[in-house]
Scaffold this active site. Structure first.
Site, mmCIF file in Angstrom:
data_model
loop_
_atom_site.group_PDB
_atom_site.id
_atom_site.type_symbol
_atom_site.label_atom_id
_atom_site.label_comp_id
_atom_site.label_asym_id
_atom_site.label_seq_id
_atom_site.Cartn_x
_atom_site.Cartn_y
_atom_site.Cartn_z
ATOM 1 N N ASP A 167 41.361 46.307 38.280
ATOM 2 C CA ASP A 167 40.188 45.486 37.963
ATOM 3 C C ASP A 167 39.518 44.999 39.247
ATOM 4 O O ASP A 167 38.295 44.991 39.358
ATOM 5 C CB ASP A 167 40.604 44.257 37.144
ATOM 6 C CG ASP A 167 40.688 44.529 35.654
ATOM 7 O OD1 ASP A 167 40.012 45.454 35.173
ATOM 8 O OD2 ASP A 167 41.427 43.801 34.973
ATOM 9 N N VAL A 168 40.336 44.560 40.194
ATOM 10 C CA VAL A 168 39.793 44.053 41.456
ATOM 11 C C VAL A 168 39.040 45.162 42.192
ATOM 12 O O VAL A 168 37.895 44.991 42.614
ATOM 13 C CB VAL A 168 40.923 43.468 42.328
ATOM 14 C CG1 VAL A 168 40.421 43.162 43.739
ATOM 15 C CG2 VAL A 168 41.506 42.214 41.684
#
Lengths: 380, 380
Positions: A167-168
């Site tokens: 996600d990051v």
């Protein structure tokens, strides 16, 4: 000389998003100076109450990822609500015309629809799986191979990462895609239709780092190495009073200093000769790491955490005591770090919050707090 | 209509770098269309032979991160070598004047030195720790708290991540910083001196995601949850023949479908009532996850991996079978994914390599192979 404006000043981004990747992209663009408006359905998206929360249930998560953004709510199923979002994207001046969303497949905010209203529009759609079906960090990660090489080597089952790393990375790729597309639009006038699957983010990084090349070229992928760093000398050691340190000896100098510190230079030299190894080479240090670990561990086990920390402080070897999040805060790391500043977040309290990790001309760009949900919704 | 040029076409980046974050930044800029030259000392930097390697010792790692870049070597301790690098940065036309490095503290390529040669220069220095001392992904991670919440809850010791997630994030922040600084320079003519510590990358993400806010606001940080996803319903289940699936039920619909699939709706409803819980709320699903796990697990344990996969295929619940890197390749994921294309990498072989995960107007930008070390060094 006063510092110039932040690098993305003058941009207007409309973010129709939820969860992590897309809000993180918007937050990052906001930190770089863009004016970002997050649009949510009335009452909030599925992440509005997401944990972690305060004692009275206010979402630390939601406010953390929406700092510095305007907040608009609308009935996104109604023609009026959809038209309002379309106009927010299309009628936002030369720095506008930018949509960031993780909610693909809605024709009313598709690239085709928006580019009919504004030909130079830039749209970024964050998807789950490559084929467009839903996927989240923990399912993408399970399918890719990393959980199989994470965790103690004595533990056969896969181990998930705690940090949602995909996600990051996906959020940062999305911010980069927008920043780059804006640069091109300012040069040539063309917009861009950008799609970015979370799964492709993970596959691309795994490819660049060799994890997916090894099975193709060597016929087999990597095995887990527990807390030992793959391909060089690095591992963790326990101290006499229950502390634990991560040690990395990347260079021959680091390794020599580690042997000197721990007093096992002669023993290691004898083993090196007996094994026909060359510990000046990181691959030999890695290959024989279990022997080296065994020779070095007693030095740590015989000393207190404080004594080990003091001795490592004077050595070139890369080292770090394992800490909890509580200890990071209690040790004062945030209050002495210029990237952190006090943030008064309504509903949450006042605490130290980070700005952008990249400092421009010595300045860490920060944003204000998150706005209350819907606080910037235009009145009829 | 033919697609426009890649978004960072016309840029010239000089990369004096090693290891992961900085080379990944250069690779990413190259994928976006920039012309990137990696400069190494003669014989290569410390990462030139880094693992993974092929059977005959050629670095898969080095070639993977340096795809699409020119390669120049120079004696970086000599005046001649330093002057050559300075001229490469300064005399590179309007899209040039960009230095990316993880080797800070060298006055001959400092921002001050380079800006005297070219006032609008953009420099990015990737550092280790916030205070400028050395640090690598595995030491930064140990100090931050994530290893303490990773791994089986029955395992007391910290568990390192396998993916160097902070290096990845740091590299993407560096690429974003350059892209944004270029946009500002093209608007206003000003350069930028950018510093980016790996430790600040990790702290900034940990702050945005709430990990560092919890100790400040709630008085304590998060505890580990093993393979259970924090704050919602997600965990892994073993099948009768040793397979394992990650399951995530983010929404009430996902959860209802999971109960229907596994036939435990009545039992879960009885428990919900007895506990005074509301499993329509993700916090209640998380709080009572151990009970839910116990009720759901037998369905998986009684079925083969193939039968579970077929049943999950028809359900809305997010799911993924855990796979190894070998299985990802063997299952054909790379050959059916348009982001991957065949790369003929001298010294390594021909294999499928990924391009940029963000597709622009349907196109995944790719680069050519890595050049041989020093192949583009100017002749005297």
């Amino acid at each position: 000389m006063t510092n110039p404006a932040p690098p993305l000043a003058g941009l207007h981004v409309v973010e129709v998003s939820s969860f992590i990747a897309s809000p993180l992209a918007g937050l990052t663009l906001s930190q770089l100076g863009a004016d970002v408006t997050r649009v949510d359905p009335i009452g909030g998206a599925a992440d509005v109450h997401r944990w972690p929360v305060t004692a009275d249930g206010k979402s630390i998560y939601w406010t953390g990822l929406n700092k510095g953004k305007r907040s608009v709510t609308a009935d996104l199923r109604s023609d009026d609500g959809q038209r309002m979002v379309q106009r927010m994207v299309a009628d936002s001046g030369p720095g506008g015309g930018i949509l960031l969303t993780n909610q693909a497949g809605r024709s009313w905010m598709s690239h085709e629809t928006l580019s009919a209203l504004r030909p130079d529009v830039i749209t970024v759609e964050i998807l789950g799986r490559t084929d467009g079906t839903p996927g989240v960090d923990y399912t993408v990660n399970a399918g890719l191979g990393f959980p199989q090489i994470t965790g103690p080597t004595s533990h056969a089952d896969p181990v998930n990462h705690a940090l949602p790393a995909w996600d990051v990375a996906c959020g940062l790729y999305a911010a980069l895609a927008i920043s780059s597309a804006v640069r091109r639009r300012e040069q040539s006038g063309v917009g861009a239709q950008i799609t970015l699957p979370l799964e492709d983010t993970a596959l691309s990084i795994a490819s660049a780092l060799g994890y997916l090349t090894e099975p193709q070229v060597n016929g087999h992928g990597r095995s887990g190495t527990g807390n030992d760093v793959y391909g060089t000398y690095g591992t963790d050691f326990a101290t006499a009073d229950g502390g634990r340190f991560m040690i990395v000896a990347l260079t021959p100098r680091h390794f020599r200093d580690l042997l000197e510190l721990t007093g096992v230079g002669d023993a290691v030299a004898a083993v090196e000769k007996a094994l026909g190894a060359d510990f000046g080479r990181e691959d030999d240090r890695f290959t024989h790491r279990t022997v080296l670990n065994g020779l070095i561990a007693p030095w740590f086990a015989a000393r207190s955490t404080a004594d080990v920390a003091a001795a490592l402080e004077k050595s070139s070897v890369l080292s770090q005591r394992y800490r909890t999040f509580d200890e990071v805060v209690a040790d004062g790391d945030l209050s002495t770090n210029p990237m952190f500043s006090a943030l008064d977040q309504p509903g949450i309290g006042t605490f130290l919050a980070a700005g952008l990790p990249a400092a421009f001309d010595g300045e860490h760009y920060t944003t204000g707090p998150a706005r209350a949900l819907g606080a910037d919704t235009p009145r009829k």
